[in-house]
Design an enzyme around this catalytic site. Structure first.
Site, PDB file in Angstrom:
ATOM      1  N   HIS A 181       0.817  -1.215   0.000  1.00  0.00           N
ATOM      2  CA  HIS A 181       0.000   0.000   0.000  1.00  0.00           C
ATOM      3  C   HIS A 181       0.853   1.269   0.000  1.00  0.00           C
ATOM      4  O   HIS A 181       0.373   2.335  -0.367  1.00  0.00           O
ATOM      5  CB  HIS A 181      -0.936  -0.004   1.214  1.00  0.00           C
ATOM      6  CG  HIS A 181      -1.969  -1.075   1.151  1.00  0.00           C
ATOM      7  ND1 HIS A 181      -3.259  -0.861   0.722  1.00  0.00           N
ATOM      8  CD2 HIS A 181      -1.906  -2.402   1.446  1.00  0.00           C
ATOM      9  CE1 HIS A 181      -3.945  -1.991   0.763  1.00  0.00           C
ATOM     10  NE2 HIS A 181      -3.143  -2.943   1.196  1.00  0.00           N
ATOM     11  N   ASP A 389       3.125   9.445  -1.089  1.00  0.00           N
ATOM     12  CA  ASP A 389       2.062   8.584  -0.614  1.00  0.00           C
ATOM     13  C   ASP A 389       1.827   7.465  -1.617  1.00  0.00           C
ATOM     14  O   ASP A 389       1.899   7.694  -2.833  1.00  0.00           O
ATOM     15  CB  ASP A 389       0.760   9.366  -0.421  1.00  0.00           C
ATOM     16  CG  ASP A 389       0.028   9.002   0.859  1.00  0.00           C
ATOM     17  OD1 ASP A 389       0.237   7.887   1.354  1.00  0.00           O
ATOM     18  OD2 ASP A 389      -0.747   9.834   1.359  1.00  0.00           O
TER      19      ASP A 389
END
Length: 482
Positions: A181, A389
């Site tokens: 992730h 991110d």
């Protein structure tokens, strides 16, 4: 993305797992993650990861394994299984030493900063790494117990890079996949981890490694080809460490209709009425981030200050709401971030505030999803500017929550994985406060027709790359051999 996906409420998906082949139904799905989502009725699922996985488990049946969040007295232990419908839940209680080494130590003091290109903040310890391997082996023991030949194992995120190696050491030959992730950094950055080769060797014991973006996949591929004597095979598979490893790009999505439904009752929500009353006719800018150095909060505050400096007419007519739930409060770096941000918020408000106007509202607390979605819908601008991110689901949730008749504008960091998909957002470099200040003014001044056009373009992407698509594509590829 990290374990905070389990801190947001999302609600279980109800769409059919159409992408999972009928052959996949023969075996169970075994999900392994650092934390697990609640499966009791009436409890919210927590985050996109939790909802997508929970729905797959409800469709296929299977087992979810993860840390309970509890510290065990004495040694770490595996709790007895619980059953809820077709889902079995197995939780692990970690001893204090294992928690300190695995979670606070290697995972979050060494891996997390390096994966987010912050090597200078990384703190490596051999004892922490030994603990990381030890806990991965404990997870593997929980997985291996009762594992049937046709079961598949789907692991999640940087906490479990060593799980496949631990399972192979126990003789497990099942199909094993992991989805990362977080970002995967450039080879030179990854190599700042002293045990990078051992980590890569362990990671390549998985059959399928999934990434959020093509940039992440290429970074891993580059490391394997240049530093691990790997070879590229047809279909983008890799021959490395004596194994064939497949990689794929699976951008995690959101459940658009569910988010919009949660956002619509904003008018009747007492909390929203209070927010409207307190902001008056001011334009609202909103940011929601876990308190973490990767999110660029200090830089964002500086950019907002620059915006107020450059746009005097906006003073008193705009409010910036920053929601930053506390994170990893037992890690010193995160306590320092909180103190810095509180100081910066006070300084900016002290400089610009008036008797009837507070320019920056900084809330160091979390909100339930039912409260956040209406806030997104109310905001004229969603300001999402992480330094780095993996995806950033806040950006996607903000877009999904908007009223298509009068949508707000997303200002998004070019270094968020979501920027690869949401190209109709106003993309900015989070290191450039002037660029963010200019984007804020552009967003607040944007004509309605342009706002609608940009929003419609992003919504088409969100529907195409849905949460169900992410789940089904990964599981379909994991089942496929060759």
């Amino acid at each position: 993305m990290d374990e905070t996906m389990f801190g947001q409420a999302l609600g279980a998906l109800r769409e059919t797992a159409a992408g999972v082949s009928s052959a996949a139904q023969a075996g169970r799905l075994i999900v392994v993650s650092n934390r697990v989502a609640p499966i009791e009725e009436g409890q919210p699922t927590a985050g996109g990861l939790a909802a997508g996985v929970l729905d797959a488990l409800q469709e296929m049946g299977g087992l979810w394994i993860g840390w309970s969040g509890e510290i065990a007295e004495g040694e770490s232990r595996i709790q007895p299984e619980r059953q809820k419908g077709r889902i079995r839940l197995q939780m692990l209680d970690l001893a204090q030493g294992d928690y300190d080494d695995y979670y606070r130590g290697f995972a979050n003091s060494a891996l997390w900063p390096v994966l987010h290109y912050r090597s200078a903040l990384a703190r490596f310890s051999r004892s922490h790494y030994a603990g990381y391997r030890r806990v991965n082996a404990l997870f593997a023991s929980a997985v291996a117990e009762g594992l049937a030949p046709d079961d598949i194992v789907w692991a999640h995120d940087y906490h479990l890079l060593g799980l496949a190696a631990a399972l192979r050491a126990q003789g497990v030959t099942n199909r094993l996949g992991i989805f990362l992730h977080t970002p995967f950094p450039a080879a030179a950055v990854f190599m700042t981890i002293p045990v990078h080769e051992e980590l890569a060797r362990a990671l390549c014991q998985y059959d399928l490694i999934g990434f959020q973006t093509e940039v992440d996949r290429r970074a891993f591929e580059d490391y394997v080809l240049r530093e691990a004597d790997g070879h590229l095979l047809p279909g983008r598979a890799l021959m490395v460490f004596g194994r064939v490893v497949r990689t794929g790009v699976y951008p995690i999505g959101v459940q658009v209709d569910e988010i919009r439904a949660q956002a619509e009752p904003a008018a009747e929500c007492p909390q929203m009425a209070k927010l409207r009353a307190s902001t008056g006719d001011s334009k609202l800018i909103i940011s929601v981030d876990r308190l973490d150095y990767s999110k660029g909060l200090n830089e964002r505050f500086l950019a907002y200050e620059r915006f107020l400096e450059q746009n005097e007419a906006r003073r008193g007519a705009v409010t910036f709401l920053q929601i930053a739930p506390p994170s990893r409060t037992d890690v010193e770096t995160y306590r320092e971030i909180r103190l810095e941000l509180e100081g910066e918020a006070g300084r900016i408000n002290g400089r610009f505030a008036e008797l009837d106007w507070t320019p920056l509202r900084y809330l160091n607390k979390g909100f339930a999803r039912q409260a956040l979605m209406p806030m997104y819908a109310l905001a004229d601008v969603g300001l999402v500017t992480p330094m780095r991110d993996g995806m950033n689901l806040v950006a996607k949730e903000y877009v999904a929550a908007q009223n298509p008749i009068d949508p707000g504008v997303l200002v998004l960091s070019q270094f968020a994985g979501a920027a690869c998909e949401l190209k109709a957002a106003l993309l900015v470099n989070p290191h450039d406060p002037d660029a963010i200040a200019e984007a804020l003014e552009q967003a607040l001044s944007m004509p309605l027709a342009e706002r609608r056009e940009r929003h419609a373009e992003m919504m088409a992407v969100l529907r195409r790359n849905s949460l169900g698509t992410w789940r089904d594509r990964f599981l379909g590829d994991l089942h496929r051999r060759g």
